[in-house]
Scaffold this active site. Structure first.
Site, PDB file in Angstrom:
ATOM      1  N   ASP A   1       0.871  -1.168   0.000  1.00 36.34           N
ATOM      2  CA  ASP A   1       0.000   0.000   0.000  1.00 36.34           C
ATOM      3  C   ASP A   1       0.916   1.229   0.000  1.00 36.34           C
ATOM      4  O   ASP A   1       2.121   1.118   0.281  1.00 36.34           O
ATOM      5  CB  ASP A   1      -0.875  -0.033   1.253  1.00 36.34           C
ATOM      6  CG  ASP A   1      -1.689   1.232   1.427  1.00 36.34           C
ATOM      7  OD1 ASP A   1      -2.399   1.618   0.483  1.00 36.34           O
ATOM      8  OD2 ASP A   1      -1.596   1.835   2.514  1.00 36.34           O
TER       9      ASP A   1
ATOM     10  N   ASP B   1      -0.178   5.238   0.803  1.00 36.32           N
ATOM     11  CA  ASP B   1      -0.462   6.229   1.848  1.00 36.32           C
ATOM     12  C   ASP B   1      -0.648   5.533   3.194  1.00 36.32           C
ATOM     13  O   ASP B   1      -1.478   4.638   3.333  1.00 36.32           O
ATOM     14  CB  ASP B   1      -1.715   7.021   1.505  1.00 36.32           C
ATOM     15  CG  ASP B   1      -1.517   7.914   0.294  1.00 36.32           C
ATOM     16  OD1 ASP B   1      -0.360   8.176  -0.062  1.00 36.32           O
ATOM     17  OD2 ASP B   1      -2.522   8.353  -0.307  1.00 36.32           O
TER      18      ASP B   1
END
Length: 212
Positions: A7, A9
């Site tokens: 991932d 952010d």
């Protein structure tokens, strides 16, 4: 061969203050309470946020304004990579890792350029799949583009929706950058820096004997 799917952010880049600022500006444009809007935005996707906080507004217009603010933030905002992110990514085998994000690729590339992080060949963004996290589709798409079996993939996530996405894809999921484990993770680390040596050890373990 093993693979790592990250991932972005909250996992590799600390964008909390940027997200709060963007949503705060958006809320002010519509005369809404910035704190309330941000609380809703943390739990929902943008279109769902608009439906809850600005149901009387045109959702397409709301989204266009949000995208304008986000693009401006990529150009002018201050971004910070989490401690250990650059070293970790540069020590992974090229072609064995990818980014899986609910954002858009051009913003991810802009943020990586601003923080000096290397950009992989494979980025699966919001435009690449019909269903975003917590659907398994984003992580399954990334695995397919890498030529990897889901069972050979390690997902690194910070948020519940991303963790569910990785688990539903049949992958091993490790959580980072949170004081408490997200439900379902196979391992939990307080920080990306703490997780980094374990990620590298797993990638360099040809027999698969490193701890899940």
């Amino acid at each position: 061969m093993k693979y790592v799917l990250f991932d972005v952010d909250g996992t590799l880049i600390d964008a909390v203050s940027n997200q709060r600022r963007v949503w705060g500006t958006w809320a002010q444009r519509y005369g809404l309470d910035p704190d309330e809007v941000y609380r809703v935005a943390l739990r929902t996707r943008p279109m769902e946020t608009f439906a809850q906080v600005a149901a009387d507004r045109d959702a397409g217009e709301c989204l266009a304004v949000l995208h304008e603010l986000e693009d401006d933030d990529v150009r002018t905002g201050v971004y910070t990579a989490f401690d250990g992110a650059s070293e970790l990514l540069r020590n992974l085998p090229w072609g064995a890792w990818a980014l899986v994000t609910s954002n858009y690729e051009h913003r991810v590339r802009g943020r990586f350029l601003r923080t000096g992080l290397p950009v992989p060949d494979v980025i699966v963004d919001a435009a690449a799949v019909e269903e975003g996290k917590p659907s398994p589709m984003p992580y399954l798409r990334a695995a397919a583009r890498l030529g990897a079996e889901p069972g050979h993939c390690l997902v690194i996530e910070d948020a519940p929706s991303g963790v569910r996405s990785g688990l539903r894809a049949g992958m091993t999921v490790w959580g980072v950058n949170a004081p408490d484990p997200v439900e379902g993770v196979h391992r939990h680390f307080l920080s990306l820096r703490e997780a980094a040596p374990h990620i590298l050890a797993r990638m360099s373990d040809p027999e698969g004997t490193a701890a899940v």
